[in-house]
Design an enzyme around this catalytic site. Structure first.
Site, short mmCIF file in Angstrom:
data_model
loop_
_atom_site.label_atom_id
_atom_site.label_comp_id
_atom_site.label_asym_id
_atom_site.label_seq_id
_atom_site.Cartn_x
_atom_site.Cartn_y
_atom_site.Cartn_z
N HIS A 233 -28.50 2.14 5.82
CA HIS A 233 -28.88 2.69 4.84
C HIS A 233 -28.16 1.95 3.35
O HIS A 233 -27.24 2.22 2.75
CB HIS A 233 -28.77 4.20 4.66
N GLU B 276 -32.32 -1.24 2.34
CA GLU B 276 -32.21 -0.67 4.34
C GLU B 276 -33.13 -1.78 4.83
O GLU B 276 -34.70 -0.70 5.82
CB GLU B 276 -32.81 1.01 3.84
O1 LIG Z 1 -29.93 12.14 1.14
P1 LIG Z 1 -30.64 11.32 2.85
O2 LIG Z 1 -30.74 12.20 3.68
O3 LIG Z 1 -28.85 10.48 2.55
O4 LIG Z 1 -31.09 10.42 2.61
C1 LIG Z 1 -31.04 10.07 1.11
C2 LIG Z 1 -32.39 8.23 1.31
O5 LIG Z 1 -32.92 7.72 1.76
C3 LIG Z 1 -34.08 6.50 1.19
O6 LIG Z 1 -34.17 6.22 2.82
C4 LIG Z 1 -35.47 7.52 1.69
O7 LIG Z 1 -36.81 7.11 1.58
C5 LIG Z 1 -34.99 9.08 1.03
O8 LIG Z 1 -36.55 10.02 1.09
C6 LIG Z 1 -34.03 9.41 1.33
O9 LIG Z 1 -34.15 10.95 0.24
#
Ligand SMILES: O=P(O)(O)OC[C@H]1O[C@@H](O)[C@H](O)[C@@H](O)[C@@H]1O
Length: 295
Positions: A163, A269
Site C-alpha cells: 500500500h 498499490e
Molecule cells: O484506512 P486503511 O485501512 O489504511 O485503508 C485505506 C484505503 O486503502 C485503499 O487501498 C482502499 O482502496 C480504500 O478503500 C481504503 O480506504
C-alpha cells in the site's frame, strides 16, 4: 553503509547517502530517501508510531486480506474473517529482524530481512505459515520482496498488496502510467462498477479509487508529478489500486491524516487482490516490487 538498530526501528544508510527506515511494527518502511536527499514516501504527521494502530503512510503490507475481512461463510477463510482491522494482520504484527541478514558494505546495495513466523502468526491462522520480507536499498532504488511460505499440510489462501504512499509535490498534477486501453478495472467511486480503461495516464484530481485487475505481466507502473518520477516494476503481483481520498483526508474517515494531505501523496498499490491466491501445501509465493527514482 551503516545500520542503526533500536528496539523499534532499523535504519540503513547507503554509501551514496540514500537511506531507509523500517519499523518492526508491520515491517513498515516509513522513510525512503534517495541519494539526492529527497524523501520519496509520504508519512502522515498524525500517524501513530506506538503500535496502537496501523501506521498511516510509508509502505504498509496488506496480508492475508485486502479491505474488510471476509465473512466466515467459506470455511477456508474462517481464520481471515477473525482479523479485526482492514488489510489483514501483517501491518499490525511485530516482525523480527535478523541482524545477520543485513548485507552490504562492499556491494552496491544494503539489504535486510524481516520475518513473521511461529507465535507471531496470530491465531487461528496456522503456525505453519511464515513470511519473509526483504528490503533492499541502492542509491536510487528500493526493492521490497515478500515471500509467503506454507509449510502446512493444507492449502492456504491469501491476498497481498504493497500500500505505497508516495510523496508528491501536488497530487493534482500526478499522472500514473502503466494501464493500456481495454484494461479492466473496478471503480470504487462508482459503487464498485466494472469499467474498461480508455487508455492514457490515470489522474488523481478528485477522490480516486480504481482497482486495475489482472494487468498483463510484467506489471510496470510510472508516477510523475512534474517534479519527480518513479517507476515500479513488479513480479508475482498482477493487480494495482490507484487511490487518493483527496478532500476526505483529515475528516472523520481518515482522522490520522491532516486536512489537505490528499495533495501530498499518491497511493499506487501493486497487489494480488482480485481473487484469493491459493498456496498449495508446501508451496511458497514471492511478491516483489522494484521502485526506481528517475528524478
Ligand atoms: O484506512 P486503511 O485501512 O489504511 O485503508 C485505506 C484505503 O486503502 C485503499 O487501498 C482502499 O482502496 C480504500 O478503500 C481504503 O480506504
Amino acid at each position: 553503509m551503516s545500520v542503526e538498530v533500536n528496539d523499534k526501528t532499523i535504519k540503513f544508510v547507503h554509501r551514496s547517502g540514500a537511506a531507509a527506515k523500517i519499523y518492526l511494527y508491520g515491517a513498515h518502511v516509513t522513510s525512503w530517501k534517495t541519494s539526492d536527499g529527497k524523501e520519496r514516501l509520504y508519512m502522515s504527521r498524525l500517524a501513530k508510531l506506538d503500535g496502537s494502530e496501523p501506521i498511516r503512510g510509508g509502505i504498509p503490507i496488506a496480508f492475508p486480506n485486502f479491505g474488510a475481512s471476509p465473512s466466515a461463510e467459506d470455511p477456508s477463510l474462517s481464520a481471515h474473517s477473525t482479523v479485526k482491522t482492514t488489510h489483514g494482520f501483517a501491518r499490525d504484527a511485530v516482525w523480527t529482524y535478523d541482524p545477520s541478514s543485513t548485507s552490504g558494505g562492499g556491494s552496491d546495495s544494503v539489504s535486510a530481512v524481516f520475518s513473521l513466523s511461529g507465535t507471531a502468526i496470530p491465531e487461528p491462522f496456522p503456525r505453519t505459515l511464515s513470511l519473509q520480507y526483504r528490503v533492499n536499498l541502492t542509491a536510487d532504488s528500493l526493492t521490497t520482496s515478500l515471500t509467503i511460505v506454507n509449510a502446512g499440510a493444507e492449502e492456504f489462501k491469501f491476498k497481498a498488496l504493497y500500500h505505497n504512499y508516495f510523496a508528491v509535490e501536488d497530487s493534482q498534477k500526478v499522472a500514473v502510467s502503466g494501464f493500456a486501453a481495454g484494461q479492466g478495472y473496478v471503480d470504487n467511486m462508482k459503487g464498485g462498477s466494472k469499467e474498461v480503461w480508455e487508455g492514457g495516464d490515470v489522474p488523481m484530481k478528485v477522490e480516486t479509487g480504481k482497482v486495475f485487475q489482472d494487468v498483463p505481466a510484467p506489471l510496470q507502473l510510472g508516477l510523475d508529478d512534474g517534479k519527480s518520477r518513479l517507476t515500479i516494476t513488479c513480479d508475482g503481483l498482477s493487480d494495482c489500486v490507484v487511490w487518493n481520498p483527496q478532500e476526505k483526508a483529515g475528516t472523520s474517515v481518515w482522522s490520522d491524516m491532516e486536512k489537505g494531505d490528499g495533495s501530498r501523496f499518491a497511493c499506487i498499490e501493486p497487489g494480488y487482490i482480485r481473487d484469493w491466491k491459493v498456496l498449495p501445501a508446501g508451496g511458497q509465493h514471492t511478491a516483489t516490487q522494484h521502485l526506481v527514482a528517475e528524478r
